[in-house]
Motif scaffolding. Sequence first.
Motif: not given
Length: 260
Positions: A63-68
């Motif tokens: 559930f990580c969000s990276l680079g948005d």
Amino acid sequence: MNENRIHQTAIIHPGARLGMGVTIGAYSVVGEYVDIGDGTRIGSQVIITGHTRIGRENRIFPFCSLGDEPQDKKYGNEPTKLEIGDRNTIREFCTFNRGTAQGAGITRLGNDNFMMAYVHLAHDCRVGNYTTFTNNASLAGHVQVGDYAGLGGFTAVHQFVRVGAYSFTAMGTVLTQDLPPYVLAAGNTAKPHGLNLRELKRRGFSEETVIALKRAYKLVYRSGLALKEAESRIMPLAADVPEVRHFLDFIHVRGRGIIR
């Protein structure tokens, strides 16, 4: 093991570059401009997008969000970046945004960092090596964090603030000004609470170095001197002890000012 293990439900853009021995879990999404290094393990339902480079042997939990996109109203879809080094642990629900054209253009996390759940790195942040961010620690834009720093749970750091190497914040600390190296801080807003002696001992600082740092700390925080006068008193110590020189150089950069 050099073979990649990618779950059949993961969506990997054909333009993404994967090293050897990469693991990607169920329902994760990897975008076109993403570069993932050897041996990195990515859990389920992770989103990695934008111009994002991730180094070797990282562990990225679900559930990580990276680079948005950065949370900045001035952002105009410029091709800015997120760079993550090697051997980092990134726990559940972390959000790391890429940089902005108005800043450095890069959000950067170094090597061997331990990022617990719900950590947020905003645009253009620079985090060094061997740091620990406890649950819900959050950095606003353009924050710099030095090596071996530790942020307690729910620490909030104002934009453009610097957090010095080997420093530490207690749970719920709010930093609106710079935190010098080696210093403990707590409170809303943060106040100094001595040196981070436990970490200095753990990292093998000599007794002589610790004594010199204590003298420098007292001149800044216990003497009642104006900061400029305290700096002049620290200079002789800094000439002989590199760690004191680092402390002095840090507080000499006025920026947002240091906590006092």
